[in-house]
Structure formats: structure tokens, C-alpha cells
Design a protein around this motif. Structure first.
Motif, PDB file in Angstrom:
ATOM      1  N   GLN A  61       0.830  -1.207   0.000  1.00 58.10           N
ATOM      2  CA  GLN A  61       0.000   0.000   0.000  1.00 58.10           C
ATOM      3  C   GLN A  61       0.865   1.258   0.000  1.00 58.10           C
ATOM      4  N   GLN A  62       0.556   2.188  -0.900  1.00 61.41           N
ATOM      5  CA  GLN A  62       1.221   3.483  -1.031  1.00 61.41           C
ATOM      6  C   GLN A  62       2.685   3.368  -1.456  1.00 61.41           C
ATOM      7  N   GLU A  63       3.064   2.238  -2.045  1.00 66.48           N
ATOM      8  CA  GLU A  63       4.456   2.064  -2.450  1.00 66.48           C
ATOM      9  C   GLU A  63       4.683   2.333  -3.928  1.00 66.48           C
ATOM     10  N   ARG A  64       3.627   2.360  -4.733  1.00 69.72           N
ATOM     11  CA  ARG A  64       3.819   2.529  -6.168  1.00 69.72           C
ATOM     12  C   ARG A  64       3.960   4.020  -6.503  1.00 69.72           C
ATOM     13  N   THR A  65       5.087   4.577  -6.181  1.00 64.73           N
ATOM     14  CA  THR A  65       5.372   5.981  -6.466  1.00 64.73           C
ATOM     15  C   THR A  65       6.661   6.069  -7.261  1.00 64.73           C
ATOM     16  N   GLU A  66       6.769   7.128  -8.055  1.00 63.00           N
ATOM     17  CA  GLU A  66       7.926   7.265  -8.919  1.00 63.00           C
ATOM     18  C   GLU A  66       9.096   7.844  -8.140  1.00 63.00           C
ATOM     19  N   GLY A  67      10.289   7.644  -8.666  1.00 65.09           N
ATOM     20  CA  GLY A  67      11.484   8.209  -8.060  1.00 65.09           C
ATOM     21  C   GLY A  67      12.714   7.743  -8.802  1.00 65.09           C
ATOM     22  N   CYS A  68      13.571   8.684  -9.160  1.00 65.54           N
ATOM     23  CA  CYS A  68      14.793   8.324  -9.881  1.00 65.54           C
ATOM     24  C   CYS A  68      15.692   7.471  -8.998  1.00 65.54           C
ATOM     25  N   ASP A  69      16.496   6.624  -9.649  1.00 64.37           N
ATOM     26  CA  ASP A  69      17.436   5.755  -8.944  1.00 64.37           C
ATOM     27  C   ASP A  69      16.721   4.832  -7.951  1.00 64.37           C
ATOM     28  N   ARG A  70      15.563   4.345  -8.376  1.00 61.50           N
ATOM     29  CA  ARG A  70      14.803   3.423  -7.543  1.00 61.50           C
ATOM     30  C   ARG A  70      14.612   2.106  -8.281  1.00 61.50           C
ATOM     31  N   ALA A  71      14.680   1.018  -7.533  1.00 59.74           N
ATOM     32  CA  ALA A  71      14.411  -0.313  -8.064  1.00 59.74           C
ATOM     33  C   ALA A  71      13.451  -1.008  -7.107  1.00 59.74           C
ATOM     34  N   THR A  72      12.994  -2.185  -7.499  1.00 61.76           N
ATOM     35  CA  THR A  72      11.952  -2.881  -6.747  1.00 61.76           C
ATOM     36  C   THR A  72      12.513  -4.085  -6.002  1.00 61.76           C
ATOM     37  N   ALA A  73      12.091  -4.214  -4.762  1.00 65.48           N
ATOM     38  CA  ALA A  73      12.429  -5.379  -3.950  1.00 65.48           C
ATOM     39  C   ALA A  73      11.143  -5.984  -3.423  1.00 65.48           C
ATOM     40  N   THR A  74      11.140  -7.290  -3.206  1.00 63.81           N
ATOM     41  CA  THR A  74       9.991  -7.950  -2.617  1.00 63.81           C
ATOM     42  C   THR A  74      10.292  -8.305  -1.176  1.00 63.81           C
ATOM     43  N   GLU A  75       9.314  -8.097  -0.322  1.00 63.83           N
ATOM     44  CA  GLU A  75       9.428  -8.565   1.047  1.00 63.83           C
ATOM     45  C   GLU A  75       9.143 -10.059   1.048  1.00 63.83           C
ATOM     46  N   THR A  76       9.528 -10.749   2.088  1.00 65.57           N
ATOM     47  CA  THR A  76       9.342 -12.196   2.117  1.00 65.57           C
ATOM     48  C   THR A  76       7.870 -12.589   2.111  1.00 65.57           C
ATOM     49  N   ASP A  77       6.962 -11.643   2.406  1.00 63.59           N
ATOM     50  CA  ASP A  77       5.537 -11.943   2.324  1.00 63.59           C
ATOM     51  C   ASP A  77       4.982 -11.726   0.928  1.00 63.59           C
ATOM     52  N   GLY A  78       5.836 -11.272  -0.021  1.00 63.14           N
ATOM     53  CA  GLY A  78       5.440 -11.143  -1.406  1.00 63.14           C
ATOM     54  C   GLY A  78       5.104  -9.739  -1.870  1.00 63.14           C
ATOM     55  N   GLU A  79       4.932  -8.779  -0.965  1.00 66.93           N
ATOM     56  CA  GLU A  79       4.618  -7.420  -1.381  1.00 66.93           C
ATOM     57  C   GLU A  79       5.866  -6.698  -1.880  1.00 66.93           C
ATOM     58  N   TRP A  80       5.672  -5.766  -2.816  1.00 67.38           N
ATOM     59  CA  TRP A  80       6.783  -5.063  -3.451  1.00 67.38           C
ATOM     60  C   TRP A  80       7.003  -3.693  -2.826  1.00 67.38           C
ATOM     61  N   TYR A  81       8.293  -3.293  -2.761  1.00 68.95           N
ATOM     62  CA  TYR A  81       8.680  -2.003  -2.210  1.00 68.95           C
ATOM     63  C   TYR A  81       9.713  -1.361  -3.125  1.00 68.95           C
ATOM     64  N   LYS A  82       9.691  -0.050  -3.203  1.00 64.21           N
ATOM     65  CA  LYS A  82      10.717   0.671  -3.952  1.00 64.21           C
ATOM     66  C   LYS A  82      11.887   0.925  -3.018  1.00 64.21           C
ATOM     67  N   LYS A  83      13.101   0.748  -3.523  1.00 63.48           N
ATOM     68  CA  LYS A  83      14.320   0.925  -2.749  1.00 63.48           C
ATOM     69  C   LYS A  83      15.350   1.677  -3.577  1.00 63.48           C
ATOM     70  N   ALA A  84      16.196   2.445  -2.921  1.00 68.03           N
ATOM     71  CA  ALA A  84      17.286   3.083  -3.619  1.00 68.03           C
ATOM     72  C   ALA A  84      18.172   2.011  -4.236  1.00 68.03           C
ATOM     73  N   ASP A  85      18.519   2.152  -5.513  1.00 66.01           N
ATOM     74  CA  ASP A  85      19.220   1.062  -6.198  1.00 66.01           C
ATOM     75  C   ASP A  85      20.671   0.896  -5.773  1.00 66.01           C
ATOM     76  N   ASN A  86      21.177   1.801  -4.900  1.00 62.75           N
ATOM     77  CA  ASN A  86      22.553   1.631  -4.407  1.00 62.75           C
ATOM     78  C   ASN A  86      22.587   0.925  -3.045  1.00 62.75           C
ATOM     79  N   GLU A  87      21.406   0.504  -2.541  1.00 60.65           N
ATOM     80  CA  GLU A  87      21.391  -0.286  -1.315  1.00 60.65           C
ATOM     81  C   GLU A  87      21.836  -1.721  -1.631  1.00 60.65           C
ATOM     82  N   LYS A  88      22.355  -2.371  -0.651  1.00 56.63           N
ATOM     83  CA  LYS A  88      22.815  -3.752  -0.827  1.00 56.63           C
ATOM     84  C   LYS A  88      21.864  -4.714  -0.128  1.00 56.63           C
TER      85      LYS A  88
END
Length: 242
Positions: free
Chosen positions: A215-242
Motif C-alpha cells: 500500500q502506497q508504495e507505487r510511487t515514482e522516483g529516480c534511482d529506484r528499483a523494486t524489492a519484494t518482502e518475504t511476504d510477497g509485497e513489493w517495495y521501492k528501494k534506492a538502487d545503491n542499497e545492498k
């Protein structure tokens, strides 16, 4: 809080248009539907889930006879509800795909016909589940890589050592099952936001049609990529995170 992300990659057949997350195996033994399901779950992933008829073209040993697939009715009523063997996957017929044979599925009268076989003509027929037939198993090819990398480094690693970061076009059951094996909260997917085109896209060059954003995660932002939580929901994350 610092997030540690692991890498989810895809092995196997990928093209410009599609990514196939599973492979099929025709089993020469004859078993009832329930025994076939148990066999597939023990040695592979499950009885075959067929998202389109092109799936079965990837059979390792094409069947020369009728065979069980992983489709079964979950009730005894005249109007049946069909579900795939894979837990939580309901069968959703697609317009223009005539999988069922003539006058199928039917209710079988006093003898319920709640399990489905595929014939040489690639038509489906519901029959009694205790019949002993050959059957088709499938195996998923999604792998969890337990190394900490940025999204770009993860992409490079997957393409150098396997095929690509995973793209999810319609179902994510296989991806979610693998993500649960991570000992971190998030796992990279092969989706990134491009400021130039102002959209999210998969590395397989597919636009994002299917999605499972938190919920409320589908927002735009430069230098962002998508990660999934272990429950299956998707989150945007800075693409330089490890």
C-alpha cells in the motif's frame, strides 16, 4: 534503518518478450491424480500448472498418451470451481484459448469427474481422480542468491552467471516461495524506474502489467528499483542499497 537485500535471479529460457520460470517433465509411471500430485511435490515442484498452451511445448519428454495435469475441482456441485494443484492458484480461463474438449468440463453424473487430464490433441477432459494415468510435473527455476549487492551489481551478476534478474509477468508464487528462504527482509527483483520514460519496467523489456505493490508504495522516483518482502509485497528501494 539499514536494509540488506539479497538477490533473486532467473535461470533458463528468456527472450525479449517472455520469461519462463518453470520446466515440465512427463512421467512415464501411471498413478491416480492424488498419487501423481504427491510424486511431483516430492521430486519436483508440483503437478503441472499450465498458464498457456505454449508452456507444454517445453516438455522434456513429450507425452505419447493421456496425462494428468494439476487441475482439479474443489467441490462436488454441478457448477465446479477449478483450482491448480499449486496452493492458492485458481484456474482463470482465458478468452480464445480452447483448452477444454467438446462438452467439457461436465459433472460426470453420479460419478464425480473432478480431475483433469490432457490428451494428445492438447484438449482437457475431466475424469475420475482414481484412474491411473501418466502425468506431468513441473519444476521452477527461480534461485535465491545470498550475496549482498546493489541492484546494478545484482543485475550484472545474474546476467554473467545465469540469465537475468527475475521478471514477474503474471504470477509470483515461485518468486515468493524462494524469497521466504532469505534471512533478510527484502530481495531484489528485476524492476527499475526510469526517469527518462517516466515508468517502471522489467529488465526483460516488459512493461509492468501485473504488480503486487504494498500500500502506497507505487510511487515514482529516480534511482529506484523494486524489492519484494518475504511476504510477497513489493517495495521501492534506492538502487545503491545492498
Amino acid at each position: 534503518m539499514q536494509w540488506f537485500l539479497f538477490v533473486l535471479i532467473l535461470i533458463g529460457q528468456c527472450s525479449f518478450f517472455t520469461c519462463h520460470l518453470y520446466e515440465y517433465h512427463f512421467i512415464q509411471e501411471r498413478k491416480s491424480w492424488d498419487d501423481a500430485q504427491s510424486y511431483c511435490r516430492e521430486k519436483y515442484t508440483d503437478l503441472a500448472t499450465v498458464s498457456d498452451m505454449g508452456d507444454l511445448e517445453r516438455l522434456t519428454n513429450p507425452p505419447q498418451t493421456d496425462a494428468w495435469i494439476g487441475l482439479r475441482s474443489i467441490n462436488e456441485a454441478d457448477i465446479k470451481e477449478w483450482h491448480w494443484s499449486l496452493p492458492g492458484e485458481k484456474y482463470n480461463p482465458r478468452e480464445g484459448e480452447p483448452e477444454w474438449g467438446p462438452n467439457e468440463p461436465n459433472n460426470g453424473g453420479n460419478h464425480p469427474e473432478n480431475c483433469v487430464k490432457i490428451t494428445l490433441s492438447q484438449k482437457w477432459y475431466n475424469v475420475r481422480c482414481y484412474h491411473k494415468l501418466h502425468f506431468i510435473c513441473y519444476n521452477d527455476k527461480v534461485i535465491l542468491i545470498k550475496e549482498k549487492k546493489t541492484w546494478d551489481k545484482a543485475l550484472d551478476y545474474c546476467r554473467a552467471n545465469h540469465s537475468d534478474l527475475v521478471s514477474i509477468t503474471d504470477q509470483q508464487r515461485w518468486v515468493q516461495d524462494r524469497a521466504k528462504m532469505a534471512d533478510a527482509e527484502f530481495v531484489w527483483l528485476g524492476m527499475r524506474y526510469t526517469c527518462t520514460l517516466d515508468l517502471w519496467f522489467w529488465v526483460s523489456d516488459r512493461l509492468v502489467c501485473y504488480h503486487h505493490w504494498a500500500q502506497q508504495e507505487r510511487t515514482e522516483g529516480c534511482d529506484r528499483a523494486t524489492a519484494t518482502e518475504t511476504d510477497g509485497e513489493w517495495y521501492k528501494k534506492a538502487d545503491n542499497e545492498k
